[in-house]
Design an enzyme around this catalytic site. Structure first.
Site, PDB file in Angstrom:
ATOM      1  NE  ARG A 133       4.956 -30.451  23.315  1.00  0.00           N
ATOM      2  CZ  ARG A 133       4.383 -31.456  23.430  1.00  0.00           C
ATOM      3  NH1 ARG A 133       3.283 -31.925  24.279  1.00  0.00           N
ATOM      4  NH2 ARG A 133       4.667 -32.676  22.753  1.00  0.00           N
TER       5      ARG A 133
ATOM      6  CE1 TYR B 279      13.814 -27.150  24.909  1.00  0.00           C
ATOM      7  CE2 TYR B 279      11.480 -28.129  24.597  1.00  0.00           C
ATOM      8  CZ  TYR B 279      13.078 -28.129  24.360  1.00  0.00           C
ATOM      9  OH  TYR B 279      13.257 -28.683  23.304  1.00  0.00           O
TER      10      TYR B 279
ATOM     11  CE  LYS C  87       3.094 -28.518  18.573  1.00  0.00           C
ATOM     12  NZ  LYS C  87       4.286 -28.865  18.315  1.00  0.00           N
TER      13      LYS C  87
ATOM     14  CG  HIS D 198       0.855 -31.722  16.047  1.00  0.00           C
ATOM     15  ND1 HIS D 198       1.409 -32.497  17.053  1.00  0.00           N
ATOM     16  CD2 HIS D 198       2.107 -30.757  15.933  1.00  0.00           C
ATOM     17  CE1 HIS D 198       2.596 -32.443  17.261  1.00  0.00           C
ATOM     18  NE2 HIS D 198       3.011 -31.528  16.577  1.00  0.00           N
TER      19      HIS D 198
ATOM     20  CB  SER E  70       5.840 -34.353  19.886  1.00  0.00           C
ATOM     21  OG  SER E  70       4.721 -33.574  19.788  1.00  0.00           O
TER      22      SER E  70
ATOM     23  CB  CYS F 165       6.169 -39.241  15.333  1.00  0.00           C
ATOM     24  SG  CYS F 165       6.120 -39.885  16.713  1.00  0.00           S
TER      25      CYS F 165
ATOM     26  CG  ASP G  53       4.939 -28.426  14.923  1.00  0.00           C
ATOM     27  OD1 ASP G  53       5.035 -29.715  14.992  1.00  0.00           O
ATOM     28  OD2 ASP G  53       4.880 -27.675  15.608  1.00  0.00           O
TER      29      ASP G  53
ATOM     30  NE  ARG H 231      12.097 -30.230  19.787  1.00  0.00           N
ATOM     31  CZ  ARG H 231      10.926 -30.600  19.217  1.00  0.00           C
ATOM     32  NH1 ARG H 231      10.545 -30.376  18.087  1.00  0.00           N
ATOM     33  NH2 ARG H 231      10.274 -31.566  19.706  1.00  0.00           N
TER      34      ARG H 231
HETATM   35  P1  GTP Z   1       8.188 -32.255  16.407  1.00  0.00           P
HETATM   36  O1  GTP Z   1       8.976 -31.195  16.296  1.00  0.00           O
HETATM   37  O2  GTP Z   1       8.469 -32.681  17.990  1.00  0.00           O
HETATM   38  O3  GTP Z   1       6.672 -32.012  16.195  1.00  0.00           O
HETATM   39  O4  GTP Z   1       8.370 -33.641  15.734  1.00  0.00           O
HETATM   40  P2  GTP Z   1       8.247 -34.144  14.163  1.00  0.00           P
HETATM   41  O5  GTP Z   1       7.209 -34.731  14.133  1.00  0.00           O
HETATM   42  O6  GTP Z   1       8.650 -32.727  13.261  1.00  0.00           O
HETATM   43  O7  GTP Z   1       9.634 -35.177  14.030  1.00  0.00           O
HETATM   44  P3  GTP Z   1      10.972 -34.881  13.233  1.00  0.00           P
HETATM   45  O8  GTP Z   1      10.859 -35.134  11.822  1.00  0.00           O
HETATM   46  O9  GTP Z   1      11.869 -34.028  13.876  1.00  0.00           O
HETATM   47  O10 GTP Z   1      11.554 -36.524  13.599  1.00  0.00           O
HETATM   48  C1  GTP Z   1      11.782 -36.888  14.790  1.00  0.00           C
HETATM   49  C2  GTP Z   1      12.679 -38.269  14.825  1.00  0.00           C
HETATM   50  O11 GTP Z   1      12.385 -39.064  13.955  1.00  0.00           O
HETATM   51  C3  GTP Z   1      14.175 -37.761  14.401  1.00  0.00           C
HETATM   52  O12 GTP Z   1      15.243 -38.169  15.196  1.00  0.00           O
HETATM   53  C4  GTP Z   1      14.212 -38.274  12.907  1.00  0.00           C
HETATM   54  O13 GTP Z   1      15.554 -38.549  12.453  1.00  0.00           O
HETATM   55  C5  GTP Z   1      13.389 -39.212  12.849  1.00  0.00           C
HETATM   56  N1  GTP Z   1      12.602 -39.899  11.877  1.00  0.00           N
HETATM   57  C6  GTP Z   1      11.973 -38.962  10.776  1.00  0.00           C
HETATM   58  N2  GTP Z   1      11.571 -39.427   9.866  1.00  0.00           N
HETATM   59  C7  GTP Z   1      11.919 -40.885   9.836  1.00  0.00           C
HETATM   60  C8  GTP Z   1      11.598 -41.765   8.972  1.00  0.00           C
HETATM   61  O14 GTP Z   1      11.170 -41.632   7.822  1.00  0.00           O
HETATM   62  N3  GTP Z   1      12.256 -42.822   9.441  1.00  0.00           N
HETATM   63  C9  GTP Z   1      12.737 -43.042  10.529  1.00  0.00           C
HETATM   64  N4  GTP Z   1      13.386 -44.330  11.039  1.00  0.00           N
HETATM   65  N5  GTP Z   1      12.990 -42.022  11.311  1.00  0.00           N
HETATM   66  C10 GTP Z   1      12.521 -40.848  11.199  1.00  0.00           C
HETATM   67  C1  SPV Z   2       6.282 -30.766  19.619  1.00  0.00           C
HETATM   68  O1  SPV Z   2       6.726 -31.381  20.855  1.00  0.00           O
HETATM   69  O2  SPV Z   2       5.158 -31.135  18.933  1.00  0.00           O
HETATM   70  C2  SPV Z   2       7.068 -29.487  19.312  1.00  0.00           C
HETATM   71  C3  SPV Z   2       7.997 -28.930  20.130  1.00  0.00           C
HETATM   72  O3  SPV Z   2       6.807 -29.075  17.896  1.00  0.00           O
HETATM   73  S1  SPV Z   2       7.087 -27.794  21.064  1.00  0.00           S
HETATM   74  O4  SPV Z   2       7.411 -26.636  20.749  1.00  0.00           O
HETATM   75  O5  SPV Z   2       8.115 -27.903  22.470  1.00  0.00           O
HETATM   76  O6  SPV Z   2       5.655 -28.287  21.246  1.00  0.00           O
HETATM   77 MN    MN Z   3       5.295 -30.743  17.060  1.00  0.00          MN
END
Ligand code: GTP
Ligand code: SPV
Ligand code: MN
Length: 586
Positions: A67, A195, A204, A224, A246, A248, A275, A369
């Site tokens: 983004r 993207y 979003k 979110h 994002s 996290c 999400d 992704r």
């Molecule tokens: P968006 O789709 O961008 O909104 O991201 P998200 O908040 O859904 O994050 P996601 O669950 O995809 O995790 C992002 C990164 O953090 C990945 O590389 C995961 O492996 C890592 N991660 C997720 N949960 C944990 C956790 O509990 N501990 C650690 N150390 N890493 C984590």
């Molecule tokens: C984020 O960045 O929080 C996502 C991916 O979930 S996007 O659709 O690019 O916003």
């Molecule tokens: Mn997100």
């Protein structure tokens, strides 16, 4: 009939402006021909259909992999209505600027018109949209991420009530890339990006930026947040929403598999969303949530059979991968963290030959992704299509903090929770362009996604709390990312996070103890179950330690941040901040 004209007129206007060679309406059927066309044009690669049935790979342009927050605008008549949290330009100026860019942008191309529904079709929570795009990749992704059907097209035509989403990849020029929102007109114009969050306008742009604006005016919340149900051994399911910035941990928490000892006791987790949550106060006075999406657009790197087996199962079929490694040996995909044996005959996210055993560079982009349908998920909640949503017991906020924030703490009350959420900070990730690892305040994990002045948004949250009264969910903050002196994560995370949610839910039921600290209510190390987990008590103590000096610095940053909202910042939050400062200086 007049309603039908609204859609027709808008599409005719877009055709006149963008000048496509032809127009194709998308209703979810007959997409195979489009896939073939995308393969012929090199926009998609068909993966090994025996190993990965229905799966495809796409590589976006090298300068277009996340983004673009600096290219994202909220165009309200008054600048103050967009707030310091957004880039702003006057609507007439932005319309003029973008009209010039959209003019003829689809010459030689096909325009796709995609009527879609966010939320279960027919639910009072749901909203309709129409995306016009010249990208097959966008069509195929929207078909996974939103609800698209003949019935939805009919609804859009009959009601004439939809968010107008105009998108063109145009030349993909970085200089002329804009993701512009016109909340007062229910419109989004996005140009020169193909993207994710820049181009799949239901996500979003609509479900957060436009929806948050609608939500303020209509008395609900667009957040979110993931939504999960936690089933205890008695068979009761309690629902939790959690907002993390994002990349996290939302998708991972949403697809959590309980640790073995919890499984043996009968705990189960159900995923409603990973999400975005739309939340309303129900007739019973409680807060209810739906997931407006129909699929998952998740971060690939780090996904493996230990961290997230549910995600791995989900993406084994009918999935679009974006910017991962193409394994030439067996025409499959690979990414960092999948296995210890990277392909030697690979093509990296940039489209270059890549040997995983010798290359110093990553093969998959850190923000690569998957796009996968919700119905693939083994733990998909049976409530996901419930038009009324699910009742929420707890709201959890969190970020990525190496120090400062403890593993978990609870707000004293709803207003204190709004204060905690509004001042929470997190280190930036690869999900947006720009530097990674910079700590910034990301209120409610919504700073990049709130379609209006966040001072007003905080006031709206406080107002919702007042309306909910005693029915308000309890508010918590978590941090899975605290590191020790060696820089390694102290908490094992992933499935083990259920241990923290167990304390959270026990607090909601009035069944767990907490100690009062300057920042809020915290568990004693003994209150977090470590049964079956090899975690020394000292580590848990470190995870729960609050360093007063760091928090004093934190309050200084909060003060600066709050100041930026001027008189739009509710006084209640200034009082909360003063309260924290006083407690820290005791
Ligand atoms: P968006 O789709 O961008 O909104 O991201 P998200 O908040 O859904 O994050 P996601 O669950 O995809 O995790 C992002 C990164 O953090 C990945 O590389 C995961 O492996 C890592 N991660 C997720 N949960 C944990 C956790 O509990 N501990 C650690 N150390 N890493 C984590
Ligand atoms: C984020 O960045 O929080 C996502 C991916 O979930 S996007 O659709 O690019 O916003
Ligand atoms: Mn997100």
């Amino acid at each position: 009939m007049e309603e039908n004209f609204k859609l027709k007129n808008w599409v005719s206007w877009a055709v006149e402006l963008c000048k496509p060679d032809n127009v194709v309406w998308i209703d979810g059927e007959g997409l195979d021909a489009l896939r073939e066309e995308a393969i012929e044009k090199g926009e998609l690669i068909r993966l090994n259909q025996e190993i990965l049935p229905g799966c495809y790979l796409h590589r976006s342009a090298i300068n277009d992999v996340a983004r673009s927050e600096d290219k994202t605008f909220i165009c309200t008549t008054a600048k103050e209505d967009a707030g310091p949290n957004n880039n702003w330009q006057a609507p007439e100026e932005m319309y003029a600027r973008l009209t010039a860019l959209f003019d003829g942008s689809m010459k030689g191309r096909t325009m796709y018109v995609i009527p879609f529904c966010m939320g279960p079709v027919g639910s009072p929570f749901s909203k309709l949209g129409v995306e016009i795009t010249d990208s097959i990749y966008v069509v195929l992704n929207m078909n996974i991420m939103t609800r698209i059907s003949k019935d939805v097209t009919k609804l859009v035509k009959n009601t004439g009530d939809f968010v107008k989403c105009l998108h063109s990849t145009a030349t993909l020029s970085l200089d002329d890339r804009f993701i512009a929102h016109f909340p007062e007109d229910n419109a989004i114009w996005s140009i020169n990006s193909g993207y994710g969050g820049n181009a799949l306008l239901g996500k979003k742009c609509f479900a957060l930026r436009i929806a948050s604006y609608q939500a303020k005016n209509e008395g609900w919340l667009a957040e979110h947040m993931l939504i999960i149900g936690i089933e205890n051994p008695q068979g009761e399911v309690h629902y939790v929403c959690a907002a993390f910035p994002s990349a996290c941990g939302k998708t991972n928490l949403a697809m959590l598999i309980p640790p073995e000892v919890y499984q043996e006791k009968g705990y189960k987790v159900w995923c409603v969303g990973d999400d975005i949550a739309w939340l309303r106060i129900g007739e019973d006075g409680r807060l209810w949530a739906i997931n407006p999406e129909n699929g998952y657009f998740g971060v690939v790197p780090g996904t493996n059979s230990v961290t997230n087996p549910n995600a791995l199962a989900t993406i084994s079929n009918d999935t679009i991968f974006t910017n991962v490694v193409h394994n030439q040996d067996d025409n499959t995909v690979w990414w960092e963290g999948l296995s210890k044996t990277p392909p030697t005959q690979g093509i990296n996210w940039k489209g270059e030959q890549w040997n995983g055993t010798t290359s110093q560079e990553k093969g998959a982009h850190p923000n690569s992704r998957f796009t996968t349908p919700a119905k693939n998920l083994p733990i998909l909640s049976p409530e996901v299509e419930n038009p009324n949503g699910v009742p929420i017991s707890a709201l959890v906020f969190g970020g990525r903090r190496a120090k400062t924030a403890p593993l978990v703490y609870q707000a004293r009350d709803f207003n204190h929770g709004v204060f905690i959420a509004s001042t929470m900070a997190s280190e930036t990730t690869a999900a947006q362009t720009g530097a990674v690892g910079v700590t910034r305040i990301d209120s409610m994990a919504m700073k990049p996604f709130c379609g209006y002045n966040m001072g007003d948004y905080f006031a709206h949250w406080l107002d919702m709390g007042e309306k909910l009264g005693d029915n308000a969910p309890k508010i918590f903050n978590v941090n899975w990312f605290r590191t020790g002196d060696n820089g390694k994560f102290l908490w094992p995370g992933y499935g083990e996070n259920l241990r923290i949610l167990e304390w959270v839910l026990a607090r909601c039921e009035g069944e767990a103890l907490a100690i009062d600290t300057p920042i809020g209510l915290m568990p004693n190390p003994d209150d977090i179950s470590t049964e079956g987990l090899d975690l020394p008590k000292e580590k848990l103590e470190e995870l729960l330690h609050v360093d007063k000096n760091l928090w004093v610095d934190e309050t200084a940053a909060m003060r600066e941040y709050y100041k930026s909202y001027g008189d739009r910042l509710p006084k209640v939050l200034w009082d909360e901040l003063s309260g924290l400062e006083n407690r820290l200086h005791l």
